[in-house]
Design a protein around this motif. Sequence first.
Motif, PDB file in Angstrom:
ATOM      1  N   ASN A   1     -52.630 -13.521  65.027  1.00  0.00           N
ATOM      2  CA  ASN A   1     -52.009 -12.616  66.001  1.00  0.00           C
ATOM      3  C   ASN A   1     -51.748 -11.266  65.360  1.00  0.00           C
ATOM      4  N   THR A   2     -51.747 -10.224  66.184  1.00  0.00           N
ATOM      5  CA  THR A   2     -51.329  -8.902  65.714  1.00  0.00           C
ATOM      6  C   THR A   2     -50.138  -8.443  66.539  1.00  0.00           C
ATOM      7  N   PHE A   3     -49.244  -7.704  65.896  1.00  0.00           N
ATOM      8  CA  PHE A   3     -48.006  -7.243  66.510  1.00  0.00           C
ATOM      9  C   PHE A   3     -47.788  -5.768  66.180  1.00  0.00           C
ATOM     10  N   GLU A   4     -47.020  -5.093  67.020  1.00  0.00           N
ATOM     11  CA  GLU A   4     -46.638  -3.707  66.744  1.00  0.00           C
ATOM     12  C   GLU A   4     -45.506  -3.634  65.741  1.00  0.00           C
ATOM     13  N   GLU A   5     -44.676  -4.686  65.678  1.00  0.00           N
ATOM     14  CA  GLU A   5     -43.549  -4.691  64.755  1.00  0.00           C
ATOM     15  C   GLU A   5     -43.624  -5.910  63.848  1.00  0.00           C
ATOM     16  N   SER A   6     -42.858  -5.878  62.792  1.00  0.00           N
ATOM     17  CA  SER A   6     -42.882  -6.939  61.795  1.00  0.00           C
ATOM     18  C   SER A   6     -42.359  -8.257  62.374  1.00  0.00           C
ATOM     19  N   VAL A   7     -43.034  -9.341  62.026  1.00  0.00           N
ATOM     20  CA  VAL A   7     -42.572 -10.690  62.342  1.00  0.00           C
ATOM     21  C   VAL A   7     -42.607 -11.496  61.054  1.00  0.00           C
ATOM     22  N   THR A   8     -41.945 -12.638  61.046  1.00  0.00           N
ATOM     23  CA  THR A   8     -41.899 -13.475  59.864  1.00  0.00           C
ATOM     24  C   THR A   8     -43.299 -13.897  59.443  1.00  0.00           C
ATOM     25  N   GLY A   9     -43.634 -13.669  58.203  1.00  0.00           N
ATOM     26  CA  GLY A   9     -44.917 -14.080  57.657  1.00  0.00           C
ATOM     27  C   GLY A   9     -46.065 -13.116  57.906  1.00  0.00           C
ATOM     28  N   ALA A  10     -45.805 -11.973  58.520  1.00  0.00           N
ATOM     29  CA  ALA A  10     -46.870 -11.014  58.841  1.00  0.00           C
ATOM     30  C   ALA A  10     -47.047 -10.006  57.710  1.00  0.00           C
ATOM     31  N   THR A  11     -48.263  -9.457  57.635  1.00  0.00           N
ATOM     32  CA  THR A  11     -48.547  -8.385  56.688  1.00  0.00           C
ATOM     33  C   THR A  11     -49.002  -7.155  57.461  1.00  0.00           C
ATOM     34  N   ASN A  12     -48.670  -5.984  56.932  1.00  0.00           N
ATOM     35  CA  ASN A  12     -49.025  -4.737  57.587  1.00  0.00           C
ATOM     36  C   ASN A  12     -50.459  -4.366  57.229  1.00  0.00           C
ATOM     37  N   VAL A  13     -51.310  -4.272  58.260  1.00  0.00           N
ATOM     38  CA  VAL A  13     -52.713  -3.923  58.074  1.00  0.00           C
ATOM     39  C   VAL A  13     -53.005  -2.708  58.939  1.00  0.00           C
ATOM     40  N   GLU A  14     -53.090  -1.546  58.300  1.00  0.00           N
ATOM     41  CA  GLU A  14     -53.402  -0.287  58.978  1.00  0.00           C
ATOM     42  C   GLU A  14     -52.514  -0.014  60.190  1.00  0.00           C
ATOM     43  N   GLY A  15     -51.215  -0.183  60.021  1.00  0.00           N
ATOM     44  CA  GLY A  15     -50.259   0.163  61.064  1.00  0.00           C
ATOM     45  C   GLY A  15     -49.923  -0.945  62.052  1.00  0.00           C
ATOM     46  N   THR A  16     -50.625  -2.067  62.008  1.00  0.00           N
ATOM     47  CA  THR A  16     -50.253  -3.212  62.848  1.00  0.00           C
ATOM     48  C   THR A  16     -49.914  -4.380  61.937  1.00  0.00           C
ATOM     49  N   TRP A  17     -49.131  -5.295  62.462  1.00  0.00           N
ATOM     50  CA  TRP A  17     -48.692  -6.450  61.696  1.00  0.00           C
ATOM     51  C   TRP A  17     -49.561  -7.643  62.060  1.00  0.00           C
ATOM     52  N   LYS A  18     -50.162  -8.254  61.045  1.00  0.00           N
ATOM     53  CA  LYS A  18     -51.071  -9.387  61.249  1.00  0.00           C
ATOM     54  C   LYS A  18     -50.404 -10.660  60.727  1.00  0.00           C
ATOM     55  N   ALA A  19     -50.312 -11.663  61.622  1.00  0.00           N
ATOM     56  CA  ALA A  19     -49.728 -12.951  61.253  1.00  0.00           C
ATOM     57  C   ALA A  19     -50.785 -14.034  61.443  1.00  0.00           C
ATOM     58  N   GLU A  20     -50.880 -14.927  60.466  1.00  0.00           N
ATOM     59  CA  GLU A  20     -51.873 -15.997  60.514  1.00  0.00           C
ATOM     60  C   GLU A  20     -51.204 -17.339  60.262  1.00  0.00           C
ATOM     61  N   GLN A  21     -51.697 -18.358  60.954  1.00  0.00           N
ATOM     62  CA  GLN A  21     -51.246 -19.729  60.721  1.00  0.00           C
ATOM     63  C   GLN A  21     -52.463 -20.631  60.689  1.00  0.00           C
ATOM     64  N   THR A  22     -52.578 -21.440  59.652  1.00  0.00           N
ATOM     65  CA  THR A  22     -53.697 -22.364  59.520  1.00  0.00           C
ATOM     66  C   THR A  22     -53.180 -23.791  59.679  1.00  0.00           C
ATOM     67  N   PHE A  23     -53.838 -24.538  60.548  1.00  0.00           N
ATOM     68  CA  PHE A  23     -53.496 -25.935  60.805  1.00  0.00           C
ATOM     69  C   PHE A  23     -54.585 -26.798  60.160  1.00  0.00           C
ATOM     70  N   THR A  24     -54.198 -27.698  59.273  1.00  0.00           N
ATOM     71  CA  THR A  24     -55.147 -28.574  58.598  1.00  0.00           C
ATOM     72  C   THR A  24     -55.225 -29.892  59.367  1.00  0.00           C
ATOM     73  N   ILE A  25     -56.435 -30.213  59.820  1.00  0.00           N
ATOM     74  CA  ILE A  25     -56.651 -31.421  60.614  1.00  0.00           C
ATOM     75  C   ILE A  25     -57.603 -32.336  59.851  1.00  0.00           C
ATOM     76  N   THR A  26     -57.168 -33.549  59.586  1.00  0.00           N
ATOM     77  CA  THR A  26     -58.022 -34.537  58.959  1.00  0.00           C
ATOM     78  C   THR A  26     -58.610 -35.414  60.052  1.00  0.00           C
ATOM     79  N   VAL A  27     -59.940 -35.417  60.149  1.00  0.00           N
ATOM     80  CA  VAL A  27     -60.641 -36.175  61.196  1.00  0.00           C
ATOM     81  C   VAL A  27     -61.196 -37.435  60.549  1.00  0.00           C
ATOM     82  N   ILE A  28     -60.798 -38.585  61.099  1.00  0.00           N
ATOM     83  CA  ILE A  28     -61.228 -39.881  60.556  1.00  0.00           C
ATOM     84  C   ILE A  28     -62.123 -40.584  61.564  1.00  0.00           C
ATOM     85  N   ASP A  29     -62.910 -41.534  61.056  1.00  0.00           N
ATOM     86  CA  ASP A  29     -63.832 -42.282  61.898  1.00  0.00           C
ATOM     87  C   ASP A  29     -63.125 -43.469  62.531  1.00  0.00           C
TER      88      ASP A  29
END
Length: 153
Positions: free
Chosen positions: A125-153
């Motif tokens: 996601n990108t935001f105009e203002e700072s949010v928890t876990g976001a980094t400032n990238v060229e004037g906008t705040w970029k927040a990322e979340q990675t979900f790890t999914i283990t797929v079994i047979d």
Amino acid sequence: MKYIINLSICLLTMVFLTSCEEEDYTAPYGDFSSFTWWVSPKDTYNEIEKTVSVNKYLAFKDLSRGAISHEWRIPKGSRFLNSSFKETDTIYTPFIIPNGGVVTSESIAYVLFTEVGVHEVQLVNTFEESVTGATNVEGTWKAEQTFTITVID
């Protein structure tokens, strides 16, 4: 005495009726930004790492407020599904969205896992203002979340 009591009641009623004004309350959703999400089924112990059987899906929902944009990214071996399937369906092929692994317009993503292994679903996601876990990238705040999914047979 009766006259004074009646007069007092009338005056208090008049004061009560004329002092009430409607408050102009506006919900604060436009005043702040937040980065949050939901994944089904909801685990109480760990929302980021999940295990699912092959050819099953998980739903991911972006609950963020104030986001300028959001994007879901999935790896090869995973497919996005449109929302027209039913929970009782067992074959998901007619509902697969051909998109190359990125969806930007939906706040909810249904991800079908078609290969065994460890898969990562990413919300960006990108935001105009700072949010928890976001980094400032060229004037906008970029927040990322990675979900790890283990797929079994």
